[in-house]
Design a protein around this motif. Structure first.
Motif, short mmCIF file in Angstrom:
data_model
loop_
_atom_site.label_atom_id
_atom_site.label_comp_id
_atom_site.label_asym_id
_atom_site.label_seq_id
_atom_site.Cartn_x
_atom_site.Cartn_y
_atom_site.Cartn_z
N THR A 147 -84.02 54.75 5.87
CA THR A 147 -83.89 54.25 4.52
C THR A 147 -85.19 53.57 4.12
O THR A 147 -86.05 53.29 4.94
N TRP A 148 -85.29 53.30 2.84
CA TRP A 148 -86.56 52.83 2.27
C TRP A 148 -86.73 51.33 2.49
O TRP A 148 -85.87 50.55 2.11
N HIS A 149 -87.83 50.93 3.10
CA HIS A 149 -88.08 49.51 3.37
C HIS A 149 -89.41 49.11 2.74
O HIS A 149 -90.39 48.88 3.43
N ALA A 150 -89.45 49.03 1.44
CA ALA A 150 -90.70 48.69 0.74
C ALA A 150 -91.85 49.55 1.23
O ALA A 150 -92.95 49.07 1.50
N THR A 151 -91.61 50.84 1.37
CA THR A 151 -92.61 51.70 1.99
C THR A 151 -93.85 51.88 1.14
O THR A 151 -94.87 52.34 1.64
N GLU A 250 -97.75 62.20 12.44
CA GLU A 250 -98.59 61.02 12.24
C GLU A 250 -99.14 60.97 10.82
O GLU A 250 -99.33 59.89 10.26
N THR A 251 -99.39 62.13 10.23
CA THR A 251 -99.86 62.15 8.84
C THR A 251 -98.77 61.71 7.88
O THR A 251 -99.01 60.92 6.96
N LEU A 252 -97.55 62.21 8.08
CA LEU A 252 -96.43 61.78 7.24
C LEU A 252 -96.24 60.27 7.32
O LEU A 252 -95.89 59.63 6.32
N ALA A 253 -96.48 59.70 8.49
CA ALA A 253 -96.30 58.26 8.66
C ALA A 253 -97.26 57.45 7.81
O ALA A 253 -97.01 56.27 7.53
N THR A 254 -98.36 58.05 7.38
CA THR A 254 -99.33 57.34 6.52
C THR A 254 -99.00 57.49 5.04
O THR A 254 -99.60 56.80 4.22
N HIS A 255 -98.06 58.37 4.69
CA HIS A 255 -97.74 58.59 3.28
C HIS A 255 -96.78 57.51 2.79
O HIS A 255 -95.70 57.32 3.39
N ASP A 257 -94.79 57.59 0.42
CA ASP A 257 -93.53 58.18 -0.04
C ASP A 257 -92.52 58.36 1.09
O ASP A 257 -91.33 58.54 0.82
N ILE A 258 -92.98 58.34 2.34
CA ILE A 258 -92.13 58.65 3.48
C ILE A 258 -91.66 57.36 4.15
O ILE A 258 -92.45 56.55 4.62
N ALA A 259 -90.33 57.18 4.18
CA ALA A 259 -89.74 55.99 4.79
C ALA A 259 -89.45 56.19 6.27
O ALA A 259 -89.38 55.24 7.03
N PHE A 260 -89.28 57.46 6.66
CA PHE A 260 -88.86 57.74 8.03
C PHE A 260 -89.35 59.13 8.40
O PHE A 260 -89.29 60.06 7.59
N ALA A 261 -89.86 59.27 9.63
CA ALA A 261 -90.27 60.58 10.12
C ALA A 261 -90.13 60.59 11.63
O ALA A 261 -90.53 59.63 12.31
#
Length: 316
Positions: A147-151, A250-255, A257-261
């Motif tokens: 879920t979204w945590h102030a991402t 690891e790239t998604l983790a820097t976006h 927009d992405i809360a979880f990957a």
């Protein structure tokens, strides 16, 4: 209350709490270059709008294995099945998607017996459940729950998964009580935690410092993204070539927009949860960000219809 009532100071306050959910408001005020009274007033207002700071155990530090369940149910039963899963203490989030017949559930188990009791017996014997697939989360790149945590303001969280193999951390009764209280309120005061545990505030402080230093405790910000104008929460199921799996994760983790990957077992070896303002924003993200990544062979999207349970840590 719509997103227009939340201004830049509110968003910077959410950011500061994401950096340290237990930071004293006096320190937060200095960081935001405003008065402590103003910060306290804004914090109380955000709390009234649903803001929670939740203390969560890091499953890997306690020998727990994380699973992502994907279920298809009959249209009349998906809600009831989701509610039943949400009541389980070993689930941390449950969401409904894809027309209300598909749901996702994050599960933490210690043994194969615990896992099989749900997958092979309880769900298998539920006639309204048409299909079940279980995906082991091999590596979580970002996020604890999906879920979204102030991402929009995310930084590296304490206790983030580095891939290191660590021995399970032992817990005593005091630690367990601390986790229970922090799950209710991650900003519970030292005297409140001391009263709950029967320990002095200084002893509680040392416990908290140890749990955080050993990567066993995360403090997460939970706030409804719709209040900030984000109305499109979507699960992304990606099939990535093995040679590019880590790079893409690891790239998604820097976006932002992405809360979880997470890298998972199964047909789709990478699953992510994204939060967007509009369907057009989701399209641009897929076109410009996902499309630019190497090794992606296919992708499936599933918009979230309802979050049945979120940020409810499965206590070790």
């Amino acid at each position: 209350m719509d997103s227009g009532t939340l201004d830049d100071l509110d968003q910077r306050l959410l950011h500061a709490l994401q950096l340290d959910g237990r930071a004293p408001l006096s320190r937060v005020a200095r960081r935001l270059e405003t008065s402590e009274r103003t910060v306290a007033r804004r914090y109380r207002r955000l709390r009234m709008l649903g803001l929670r700071i939740v203390g969560q155990p890091v499953p890997a530090r306690f020998g727990l294995v994380r699973w992502l369940l994907r279920l298809t149910c009959t249209p009349d039963a998906a809600g009831a099945v989701a509610d039943s899963l949400a009541r389980r203490p070993d689930t941390s989030w449950v969401t409904l998607a894809s027309g209300g017949t598909e749901l996702y559930c994050a599960l933490s188990t210690r043994t194969a017996g615990e896992r099989n009791a749900l997958l092979l017996r309880k769900l298998a014997r539920t006639p309204q459940v048409l299909s079940v697939s279980a995906h082991c989360m091999m590596r979580i790149f970002v996020g604890a729950t999906g879920t979204w945590h102030a991402t929009r303001f995310r930084t590296a969280l304490p206790g983030a998964d580095s891939g290191a193999l660590l021995a399970p951390l032992p817990l005593d009764a005091t630690d367990r009580t601390l986790f229970t209280e922090l799950a209710r309120d991650g900003r519970a005061t030292l005297p409140e935690l001391g009263k709950a545990t029967g320990r002095s505030p200084s002893s509680v402080q040392r416990r908290l410092e140890r749990l955080r230093a050993e990567g066993a405790l995360d403090l997460s910000v939970d706030f409804d993204p719709q209040l900030l104008g984000y109305h499109m929460t979507t699960q992304l199921w990606l099939n990535v070539t093995p040679a590019h799996l880590r790079t893409v994760g690891e790239t998604l983790a820097t976006h932002p927009d992405i809360a979880f990957a997470a890298a998972t077992t199964g047909r789709s070896n990478l699953v992510a949860s994204g939060v967007f303002r509009t369907p057009d924003d989701l399209y641009r993200y897929i076109d410009q960000r996902i499309g630019a990544l190497p090794g992606i062979q296919s992708m499936e999207t599933a918009p979230t219809l309802r979050e049945v349970k979120r940020l409810a840590p499965a206590l070790p």
